[in-house]
Design an enzyme around this catalytic site. Structure first.
Site, PDB file in Angstrom:
ATOM      1  CE  LYS A  14      -0.846  -9.242   5.019  1.00  0.00           C
ATOM      2  NZ  LYS A  14      -2.023 -10.101   4.798  1.00  0.00           N
ATOM      3  NE  ARG A  89      -2.174  -7.754  -0.426  1.00  0.00           N
ATOM      4  CZ  ARG A  89      -2.271  -7.239   0.805  1.00  0.00           C
ATOM      5  NH1 ARG A  89      -1.452  -6.312   1.211  1.00  0.00           N
ATOM      6  NH2 ARG A  89      -3.217  -7.673   1.617  1.00  0.00           N
ATOM      7  NE  ARG A 128      -9.787  -6.988   9.370  1.00  0.00           N
ATOM      8  CZ  ARG A 128      -8.707  -7.200   8.607  1.00  0.00           C
ATOM      9  NH1 ARG A 128      -7.546  -7.483   9.169  1.00  0.00           N
ATOM     10  NH2 ARG A 128      -8.779  -7.143   7.302  1.00  0.00           N
ATOM     11  NE  ARG A 134      -9.500  -3.597   6.255  1.00  0.00           N
ATOM     12  CZ  ARG A 134      -8.345  -4.239   6.171  1.00  0.00           C
ATOM     13  NH1 ARG A 134      -7.496  -4.212   7.199  1.00  0.00           N
ATOM     14  NH2 ARG A 134      -8.037  -4.916   5.093  1.00  0.00           N
TER      15      ARG A 134
HETATM   16  P1  ATP Z   1      -4.104  -8.513   7.221  1.00  0.00           P
HETATM   17  O1  ATP Z   1      -5.491  -8.774   7.660  1.00  0.00           O
HETATM   18  O2  ATP Z   1      -3.252  -9.772   7.228  1.00  0.00           O
HETATM   19  O3  ATP Z   1      -3.454  -7.398   7.980  1.00  0.00           O
HETATM   20  P2  ATP Z   1      -5.268  -7.579   4.714  1.00  0.00           P
HETATM   21  O4  ATP Z   1      -5.210  -8.477   3.533  1.00  0.00           O
HETATM   22  O5  ATP Z   1      -6.530  -7.450   5.439  1.00  0.00           O
HETATM   23  O6  ATP Z   1      -4.130  -8.027   5.695  1.00  0.00           O
HETATM   24  P3  ATP Z   1      -4.176  -4.956   3.981  1.00  0.00           P
HETATM   25  O7  ATP Z   1      -2.745  -5.318   3.968  1.00  0.00           O
HETATM   26  O8  ATP Z   1      -4.644  -4.017   5.007  1.00  0.00           O
HETATM   27  O9  ATP Z   1      -5.092  -6.213   4.087  1.00  0.00           O
HETATM   28  O10 ATP Z   1      -4.530  -4.402   2.499  1.00  0.00           O
HETATM   29  C1  ATP Z   1      -5.835  -4.001   2.167  1.00  0.00           C
HETATM   30  C2  ATP Z   1      -5.975  -3.791   0.661  1.00  0.00           C
HETATM   31  O11 ATP Z   1      -5.068  -2.772   0.211  1.00  0.00           O
HETATM   32  C3  ATP Z   1      -5.658  -4.991  -0.233  1.00  0.00           C
HETATM   33  O12 ATP Z   1      -6.727  -5.906  -0.320  1.00  0.00           O
HETATM   34  C4  ATP Z   1      -5.361  -4.283  -1.566  1.00  0.00           C
HETATM   35  O13 ATP Z   1      -6.527  -3.862  -2.207  1.00  0.00           O
HETATM   36  C5  ATP Z   1      -4.602  -3.056  -1.123  1.00  0.00           C
HETATM   37  N1  ATP Z   1      -3.148  -3.314  -1.074  1.00  0.00           N
HETATM   38  C6  ATP Z   1      -2.404  -3.419   0.062  1.00  0.00           C
HETATM   39  N2  ATP Z   1      -1.124  -3.732  -0.234  1.00  0.00           N
HETATM   40  C7  ATP Z   1      -1.055  -3.835  -1.578  1.00  0.00           C
HETATM   41  C8  ATP Z   1      -0.027  -4.152  -2.509  1.00  0.00           C
HETATM   42  N3  ATP Z   1       1.220  -4.440  -2.098  1.00  0.00           N
HETATM   43  N4  ATP Z   1      -0.310  -4.168  -3.836  1.00  0.00           N
HETATM   44  C9  ATP Z   1      -1.536  -3.878  -4.269  1.00  0.00           C
HETATM   45  N5  ATP Z   1      -2.568  -3.583  -3.464  1.00  0.00           N
HETATM   46  C10 ATP Z   1      -2.347  -3.553  -2.134  1.00  0.00           C
HETATM   47 MG    MG Z   2      -3.252  -5.424   7.520  1.00  0.00          MG
END
Ligand code: ATP
Ligand code: MG
Length: 191
Positions: A14, A89, A128, A134
């Site tokens: 994303k 989400r 990653r 992270r």
């Molecule tokens: P990607 O790798 O596809 O960019 P990702 O799942 O690694 O996505 P992020 O979008 O960076 O992760 O989000 C990291 C964390 O932040 C999530 O696992 C969650 O704990 C929190 N978070 C992010 N967005 C939301 C949301 N809309 N509602 C609740 N918690 C969220």
């Molecule tokens: Mg992300």
């Protein structure tokens, strides 16, 4: 106005694709993950709460996340449009986004669902984790994140299906190949 929801499991790409869309279409990229990590870096109260939840693979509560997103929407009154990355989400967040946009005479143009199978997701996130620093890119948290995605986030697909806004994108191949598929979908609704 072009408002894109970029949707997919953790590690689906994303963030990477959002940056490419941001450049090509001149949209404002709102990444909830980036916003929360910035709060953690600042050591704010929100950051302290987010830190514990994210490292366990859990979500930030809907009401707080919705308030944060609403505040960020107000920061860009002259935007050509937004990319919503990592939001919604949950179904509650999806409904709230519709309301927030409606209050500003805006709407979601399309939802792009980047489809990547679970084995590939785990592989990407572990990889990653070697350099991302992270707290959530470790095997235990990755499994929890995928589990949470399947139970809380998957229902969001039907929400956009019903609105005929859901576009599935094959998320494997090169970054450029995925981006080309994305552009084809965006251009099909944005003529
Ligand atoms: P990607 O790798 O596809 O960019 P990702 O799942 O690694 O996505 P992020 O979008 O960076 O992760 O989000 C990291 C964390 O932040 C999530 O696992 C969650 O704990 C929190 N978070 C992010 N967005 C939301 C949301 N809309 N509602 C609740 N918690 C969220
Ligand atoms: Mg992300």
């Amino acid at each position: 106005m072009l408002n894109v929801v970029i949707f997919g499991a953790p590690g689906s790409g994303k963030g990477t694709q959002s940056e490419l869309i941001e450049k090509k279409y001149g949209l404002v990229h709102l990444s909830t993950g980036d916003i929360l990590r910035a709060e953690i870096a600042k050591g704010s109260e929100i950051g302290k709460l987010a830190d514990g939840l994210i490292s366990k693979g859990h979500f930030i509560p809907d009401d707080l996340m919705i308030r944060i997103l609403n505040a960020h929407l107000d920061m860009y009154p002259t935007a050509n449009g937004f990319i919503f990355d990592g939001f919604p989400r949950t179904l509650t967040q999806a409904e709230a986004l519709d309301t927030m946009l409606k209050n500003r005479n805006l709407k979601v143009s399309l939802m792009l669902n980047i489809d990547v199978d679970t084995n590939e997701l785990v592989k990407r996130l572990l990889n990653r984790g070697k350099t991302s620093g992270r707290s959530d890119d470790n095997l235990q948290t990755i499994h929890e994140r995928i589990q949470v995605y399947e139970t809380k986030t998957l229902p969001v697909i039907q929400f956009y299906d019903r609105q005929k806004k859901h576009h599935r994108i094959k998320g494997t191949g090169t970054m450029e190949e995925v981006f080309e598929r994305i552009c084809n979908e965006i251009d099909s609704v944005n003529r």
